[in-house]
Design a protein around this motif. Sequence first.
Motif, PDB file in Angstrom:
ATOM      1  N   MET A   1       0.856  -1.184   0.000  1.00 28.37           N
ATOM      2  CA  MET A   1       0.000   0.000   0.000  1.00 28.37           C
ATOM      3  C   MET A   1       0.891   1.231   0.000  1.00 28.37           C
ATOM      4  N   GLU A   2       0.505   2.228  -0.739  1.00 30.84           N
ATOM      5  CA  GLU A   2       1.273   3.470  -0.791  1.00 30.84           C
ATOM      6  C   GLU A   2       0.331   4.655  -0.689  1.00 30.84           C
ATOM      7  N   ALA A   3       0.866   5.778  -0.252  1.00 28.65           N
ATOM      8  CA  ALA A   3       0.088   7.007  -0.118  1.00 28.65           C
ATOM      9  C   ALA A   3       0.712   8.076  -0.999  1.00 28.65           C
ATOM     10  N   LYS A   4      -0.141   8.958  -1.512  1.00 28.38           N
ATOM     11  CA  LYS A   4       0.297   9.915  -2.511  1.00 28.38           C
ATOM     12  C   LYS A   4      -0.235  11.300  -2.165  1.00 28.38           C
ATOM     13  N   ALA A   5       0.545  12.326  -2.511  1.00 30.68           N
ATOM     14  CA  ALA A   5       0.103  13.712  -2.356  1.00 30.68           C
ATOM     15  C   ALA A   5       0.615  14.503  -3.560  1.00 30.68           C
ATOM     16  N   THR A   6      -0.195  15.466  -4.010  1.00 30.86           N
ATOM     17  CA  THR A   6       0.144  16.248  -5.196  1.00 30.86           C
ATOM     18  C   THR A   6      -0.114  17.722  -4.933  1.00 30.86           C
ATOM     19  N   ALA A   7       0.802  18.553  -5.385  1.00 33.35           N
ATOM     20  CA  ALA A   7       0.608  20.004  -5.385  1.00 33.35           C
ATOM     21  C   ALA A   7       0.554  20.429  -6.842  1.00 33.35           C
ATOM     22  N   LYS A   8      -0.554  21.047  -7.231  1.00 35.01           N
ATOM     23  CA  LYS A   8      -0.723  21.415  -8.632  1.00 35.01           C
ATOM     24  C   LYS A   8      -0.535  22.916  -8.829  1.00 35.01           C
ATOM     25  N   TYR A   9      -0.125  23.272 -10.022  1.00 38.96           N
ATOM     26  CA  TYR A   9       0.038  24.661 -10.457  1.00 38.96           C
ATOM     27  C   TYR A   9       1.023  25.432  -9.575  1.00 38.96           C
ATOM     28  N   VAL A  10       2.101  24.783  -9.178  1.00 41.48           N
ATOM     29  CA  VAL A  10       3.141  25.444  -8.389  1.00 41.48           C
ATOM     30  C   VAL A  10       3.956  26.316  -9.337  1.00 41.48           C
ATOM     31  N   ARG A  11       4.204  27.571  -8.960  1.00 41.78           N
ATOM     32  CA  ARG A  11       4.836  28.531  -9.857  1.00 41.78           C
ATOM     33  C   ARG A  11       6.365  28.397  -9.837  1.00 41.78           C
ATOM     34  N   VAL A  12       6.840  27.260 -10.295  1.00 43.22           N
ATOM     35  CA  VAL A  12       8.273  27.018 -10.460  1.00 43.22           C
ATOM     36  C   VAL A  12       8.417  26.090 -11.660  1.00 43.22           C
ATOM     37  N   SER A  13       9.519  26.206 -12.366  1.00 45.86           N
ATOM     38  CA  SER A  13       9.704  25.337 -13.530  1.00 45.86           C
ATOM     39  C   SER A  13       9.971  23.908 -13.051  1.00 45.86           C
ATOM     40  N   PRO A  14       9.501  22.919 -13.795  1.00 44.21           N
ATOM     41  CA  PRO A  14       9.709  21.524 -13.389  1.00 44.21           C
ATOM     42  C   PRO A  14      11.189  21.166 -13.289  1.00 44.21           C
ATOM     43  N   ARG A  15      12.007  21.781 -14.103  1.00 44.88           N
ATOM     44  CA  ARG A  15      13.447  21.491 -14.090  1.00 44.88           C
ATOM     45  C   ARG A  15      14.064  21.862 -12.745  1.00 44.88           C
ATOM     46  N   LYS A  16      13.661  22.992 -12.181  1.00 47.50           N
ATOM     47  CA  LYS A  16      14.175  23.410 -10.877  1.00 47.50           C
ATOM     48  C   LYS A  16      13.639  22.522  -9.764  1.00 47.50           C
ATOM     49  N   ALA A  17      12.394  22.084  -9.888  1.00 48.79           N
ATOM     50  CA  ALA A  17      11.807  21.222  -8.858  1.00 48.79           C
ATOM     51  C   ALA A  17      12.453  19.842  -8.869  1.00 48.79           C
ATOM     52  N   ARG A  18      12.799  19.340 -10.047  1.00 55.71           N
ATOM     53  CA  ARG A  18      13.380  17.992 -10.147  1.00 55.71           C
ATOM     54  C   ARG A  18      14.740  17.903  -9.470  1.00 55.71           C
ATOM     55  N   ILE A  19      15.476  19.008  -9.408  1.00 51.21           N
ATOM     56  CA  ILE A  19      16.785  19.003  -8.752  1.00 51.21           C
ATOM     57  C   ILE A  19      16.627  18.624  -7.281  1.00 51.21           C
ATOM     58  N   VAL A  20      15.623  19.182  -6.617  1.00 50.66           N
ATOM     59  CA  VAL A  20      15.394  18.886  -5.196  1.00 50.66           C
ATOM     60  C   VAL A  20      14.728  17.522  -5.039  1.00 50.66           C
ATOM     61  N   LEU A  21      13.801  17.184  -5.922  1.00 50.55           N
ATOM     62  CA  LEU A  21      13.099  15.898  -5.815  1.00 50.55           C
ATOM     63  C   LEU A  21      14.060  14.722  -5.977  1.00 50.55           C
ATOM     64  N   ASP A  22      15.084  14.883  -6.819  1.00 54.39           N
ATOM     65  CA  ASP A  22      16.055  13.804  -7.006  1.00 54.39           C
ATOM     66  C   ASP A  22      16.853  13.534  -5.732  1.00 54.39           C
ATOM     67  N   GLN A  23      17.005  14.544  -4.877  1.00 52.72           N
ATOM     68  CA  GLN A  23      17.776  14.377  -3.653  1.00 52.72           C
ATOM     69  C   GLN A  23      17.045  13.555  -2.605  1.00 52.72           C
ATOM     70  N   ILE A  24      15.709  13.586  -2.613  1.00 48.63           N
ATOM     71  CA  ILE A  24      14.967  12.883  -1.545  1.00 48.63           C
ATOM     72  C   ILE A  24      14.402  11.544  -1.988  1.00 48.63           C
ATOM     73  N   ARG A  25      14.446  11.240  -3.272  1.00 48.83           N
ATOM     74  CA  ARG A  25      13.882   9.982  -3.768  1.00 48.83           C
ATOM     75  C   ARG A  25      14.641   8.793  -3.187  1.00 48.83           C
ATOM     76  N   GLY A  26      13.906   7.833  -2.596  1.00 52.55           N
ATOM     77  CA  GLY A  26      14.511   6.636  -2.042  1.00 52.55           C
ATOM     78  C   GLY A  26      14.934   6.755  -0.589  1.00 52.55           C
ATOM     79  N   LYS A  27      14.878   7.936  -0.007  1.00 54.70           N
ATOM     80  CA  LYS A  27      15.284   8.135   1.381  1.00 54.70           C
ATOM     81  C   LYS A  27      14.097   7.878   2.315  1.00 54.70           C
ATOM     82  N   ASP A  28      14.409   7.597   3.585  1.00 49.88           N
ATOM     83  CA  ASP A  28      13.310   7.484   4.540  1.00 49.88           C
ATOM     84  C   ASP A  28      12.794   8.893   4.846  1.00 49.88           C
ATOM     85  N   VAL A  29      11.598   8.976   5.389  1.00 45.40           N
ATOM     86  CA  VAL A  29      10.894  10.253   5.515  1.00 45.40           C
ATOM     87  C   VAL A  29      11.645  11.219   6.432  1.00 45.40           C
TER      88      VAL A  29
END
Length: 113
Positions: A1-29
């Motif tokens: 089972m997994e849980a999901k959350a989404t933030a839509k229409y955030v005023r930042v380019s996806p390229r800038k957001a992916r830099i931070v998202l790549d750092q936390i992927r796979g880590k514990d909370v």
Amino acid sequence: MEAKATAKYVRVSPRKARIVLDQIRGKDVARAREILMFSERAISETILKVLDSAVANATNNHDMSANNLVVKTTYADEGPTMKRFTPRAKGSASRIRKRTSHITVIVAPREEA
């Protein structure tokens, strides 16, 4: 089972957001929250809210323990782009693209991830 959350229409380019998202992927909370709280990027505050929302969804909706969760998947999809114009030399104009993104964080128990 997994849980999901989404933030839509955030005023930042996806390229800038992916830099931070790549750092936390796979880590514990707990480690992911630590990385986001001490990150100097402006988008990390929004990603922290999405992560906290995903953890809250896991504990309240699926009866999972918050201590046992891992960030399974993170991604930033492109949202609609607002197009603006700025004046340039000789009466011409240049286009300014104000990009938006949809940020998604999925958490799962440690065994599943």
